[in-house]
Design a protein around this motif. Structure first.
Motif, PDB file in Angstrom:
ATOM      1  N   LEU A 111       0.819  -1.206   0.000  1.00 48.61           N
ATOM      2  CA  LEU A 111       0.000   0.000   0.000  1.00 48.61           C
ATOM      3  C   LEU A 111       0.853   1.257   0.000  1.00 48.61           C
ATOM      4  CD1 LEU A 111      -2.696  -1.137   2.608  1.00 48.61           C
ATOM      5  CD2 LEU A 111      -2.923  -1.074   0.123  1.00 48.61           C
ATOM      6  N   LEU A 112       1.889   1.269   0.828  1.00 51.82           N
ATOM      7  CA  LEU A 112       2.765   2.432   0.903  1.00 51.82           C
ATOM      8  C   LEU A 112       3.543   2.624  -0.392  1.00 51.82           C
ATOM      9  CD1 LEU A 112       3.859   4.736   2.604  1.00 51.82           C
ATOM     10  CD2 LEU A 112       5.543   3.165   3.595  1.00 51.82           C
ATOM     11  N   SER A 113       4.025   1.519  -0.965  1.00 53.08           N
ATOM     12  CA  SER A 113       4.776   1.610  -2.226  1.00 53.08           C
ATOM     13  C   SER A 113       3.896   2.122  -3.350  1.00 53.08           C
ATOM     14  CB  SER A 113       5.358   0.238  -2.588  1.00 53.08           C
ATOM     15  OG  SER A 113       6.305  -0.184  -1.620  1.00 53.08           O
ATOM     16  N   ALA A 114       2.643   1.640  -3.409  1.00 48.00           N
ATOM     17  CA  ALA A 114       1.723   2.099  -4.452  1.00 48.00           C
ATOM     18  C   ALA A 114       1.461   3.596  -4.324  1.00 48.00           C
ATOM     19  CB  ALA A 114       0.412   1.319  -4.383  1.00 48.00           C
ATOM     20  N   ASP A 152      16.643   3.725  -1.455  1.00 44.27           N
ATOM     21  CA  ASP A 152      16.229   2.655  -0.531  1.00 44.27           C
ATOM     22  C   ASP A 152      14.950   3.011   0.231  1.00 44.27           C
ATOM     23  OD1 ASP A 152      18.450   1.070  -1.176  1.00 44.27           O
ATOM     24  OD2 ASP A 152      19.712   2.135   0.259  1.00 44.27           O
ATOM     25  N   THR A 153      14.209   3.996  -0.248  1.00 42.38           N
ATOM     26  CA  THR A 153      13.049   4.459   0.520  1.00 42.38           C
ATOM     27  C   THR A 153      11.766   3.705   0.191  1.00 42.38           C
ATOM     28  OG1 THR A 153      12.503   6.173  -1.110  1.00 42.38           O
ATOM     29  CG2 THR A 153      14.032   6.774   0.664  1.00 42.38           C
ATOM     30  N   LEU A 154      11.747   2.946  -0.901  1.00 42.23           N
ATOM     31  CA  LEU A 154      10.547   2.180  -1.265  1.00 42.23           C
ATOM     32  C   LEU A 154      10.537   0.893  -0.447  1.00 42.23           C
ATOM     33  CD1 LEU A 154       8.384   2.936  -3.407  1.00 42.23           C
ATOM     34  CD2 LEU A 154       9.426   1.231  -4.896  1.00 42.23           C
ATOM     35  N   PRO A 155       9.489   0.635   0.330  1.00 41.27           N
ATOM     36  CA  PRO A 155       9.508  -0.523   1.235  1.00 41.27           C
ATOM     37  C   PRO A 155       9.413  -1.881   0.539  1.00 41.27           C
ATOM     38  CG  PRO A 155       7.407   0.619   1.372  1.00 41.27           C
ATOM     39  CD  PRO A 155       8.302   1.475   0.532  1.00 41.27           C
ATOM     40  N   LEU A 156       9.009  -1.895  -0.734  1.00 42.39           N
ATOM     41  CA  LEU A 156       8.751  -3.162  -1.426  1.00 42.39           C
ATOM     42  C   LEU A 156       9.844  -3.452  -2.443  1.00 42.39           C
ATOM     43  CD1 LEU A 156       6.544  -5.372  -1.614  1.00 42.39           C
ATOM     44  CD2 LEU A 156       5.516  -4.044  -3.461  1.00 42.39           C
ATOM     45  N   ASP A 157      10.346  -4.686  -2.434  1.00 42.16           N
ATOM     46  CA  ASP A 157      11.334  -5.112  -3.425  1.00 42.16           C
ATOM     47  C   ASP A 157      10.602  -5.473  -4.716  1.00 42.16           C
ATOM     48  OD1 ASP A 157      13.279  -6.254  -4.990  1.00 42.16           O
ATOM     49  OD2 ASP A 157      13.817  -7.857  -3.585  1.00 42.16           O
ATOM     50  N   LEU A 158      10.691  -4.577  -5.693  1.00 39.95           N
ATOM     51  CA  LEU A 158       9.966  -4.785  -6.944  1.00 39.95           C
ATOM     52  C   LEU A 158      10.819  -5.465  -8.009  1.00 39.95           C
ATOM     53  CD1 LEU A 158       7.846  -1.531  -7.048  1.00 39.95           C
ATOM     54  CD2 LEU A 158       7.024  -3.872  -6.777  1.00 39.95           C
TER      55      LEU A 158
END
Length: 402
Positions: A111-114, A152-158
């Motif tokens: 949710l946070l990454s989106a 490194d601020t995006l919580p999800l490894d895409l």
């Protein structure tokens, strides 16, 4: 009746899918599990190992209550369109929530990454275009752009395949007027693309298919699938004489490539940037589908992107037809249900805004791409079996488990 939706391919159904279906029901505290499932050709541009009715039956015997088909226009697509179609159909079926497997396992990170990506799209898109101009593929350009913008601020490894799909499910859900509750469970044991089989009961579908095709026997994978699935795979093989893979369709694809002019190929969906010349050149010398793919793949064109393109070439799908079909899901094709699924459909069908299709004969125009997909898929079989499979597209009623 509380419902949870899942987005699946079941190529084939295995113990990891059984875990997912059970955990989805539990996480959502749901009475009903609804699966929207790809038809005869799949998201990564592959033919399904067995037909959609066999796979629907596998699902219904192992924790799913209702199975509907993801139309061809959305099933053989990159993640954005695949997710858009699947999420919209689950929403149309009044699912309260949907649940997907992921390497991450924490819905808050999705949710946070989106939110972060959506808020920064005006900065992200120019970076994606910049990296694509350097000759890398679109997925790689997206990864590089996100790394450059977010560090490194995006919580999800895409970079992980299930995280990527889940991210796009969440994005598609955010566009709905009344979003469903998104849920995720952590993927267990084997990775999405892991080809090796271990002594653990859960293996990837990729590893299972590889073992079946290379060892030419189903016994090698019996421990990785529920007993009813092993029985269904065996029944299918005994009836049709084979399981489906790209090699079955290589002669047909080679004919399509060499009998078409470059300009005819260029009109087909996903054929861009003059790649039709490269495809034809490779087709002249390749002796198998695998040889052909090795000759065609580049840094810019991933294996998956090429396979999807080849499915559209095999089916002769023009750009205009596909672009029109992608505007929105226009029907719900029922593949199977149990008693609980039938009860639920009876409760909601009067509120559906899309037609609910149980037999194709009355909806030939709407189902044109799906019918074509079945007709081409059937060409991989012997003539009698092929004819039988094509007839089933028109006459096969939904699988009903009592």
């Amino acid at each position: 009746m509380k419902t949870v939706g899942i987005i699946v391919e079941y190529n084939p159904f295995h113990n990891g899918h059984l875990y997912h279906a059970r955990q989805a029901r539990q996480a959502a505290k749901a009475d009903l599990v609804i699966a929207v499932m790809s038809g005869h050709f799949l998201q990564r541009g592959e033919p399904a190992i067995v037909n959609k009715w066999a796979r629907a039956r596998m699902a219904l015997e192992n924790g799913v209550d209702l199975v509907v088909e993801l139309p061809y226009a959305f099933s053989v697509q990159k993640a954005e369109y695949f997710s858009k179609g699947a999420v919209s159909i689950l929403h149309e079926l009044s699912c309260n929530s949907f649940c997907f497997g992921s390497e991450n396992g924490r819905i808050g990170d999705f949710l946070l990454s989106a939110e972060q990506v959506e808020a920064s799209s005006h900065l992200l898109n120019p970076l994606i275009r910049k990296h694509m101009r350097k000759g890398v593929s679109f997925p790689k350009a997206q990864t590089l752009a996100r790394e450059e913008l977010f560090e490194d601020t995006l919580p999800l490894d895409l970079s992980q395949p299930n995280n990527i799909l889940g991210f796009h499910y969440v994005q598609a859900n955010r566009t709905l007027e009344t979003p469903m509750e998104p849920l995720t469970i952590k993927r267990q044991q084997a990775g999405f693309h892991e080809e090796a089989l271990s002594d653990q009961p859960i293996a990837s579908a990729t590893g299972i298919r590889k073992a079946i095709h290379e060892r030419k026997g189903l016994k090698a994978v019996e421990q990785y699938v529920p007993p009813s699935v092993f029985k269904e795979l065996t029944r299918y093989y005994n009836y049709y004489g084979q399981l489906h893979s790209w090699e079955l369709y290589w002669p047909l694809l080679k004919y399509r490539l060499l009998s078409s002019s470059p300009s005819e190929l260029a009109c087909l969906y996903e054929v861009t940037e003059g790649i039709e010349y490269r495809l034809q050149q490779a087709a002249r010398s390749a002796s198998s589908f695998t040889d052909f793919m090795q000759a065609v793949k580049t840094k810019r064109y991933t294996w998956t992107r090429i396979q999807r393109m080849l499915v559209h070439i095999l089916l002769n799908v023009p750009k205009e037809e596909m672009n029109e079909a992608l505007e929105s899901a226009r029907y719900i094709r029922l593949l199977g249900m149990n008693g609980k699924g039938r009860q639920y459909l009876n409760e909601i069908k009067k509120n559906l805004s899309l037609p609910l299709i149980t037999k194709a004969a009355a909806y030939k125009k709407e189902l044109a791409l799906d019918i074509k997909a079945t007709e081409v898929y059937a060409l991989g079989l012997e003539p009698y079996s092929s004819h039988s499979l094509v007839l089933s597209e028109y006459n096969e009623p939904p699988v009903i488990l009592t």
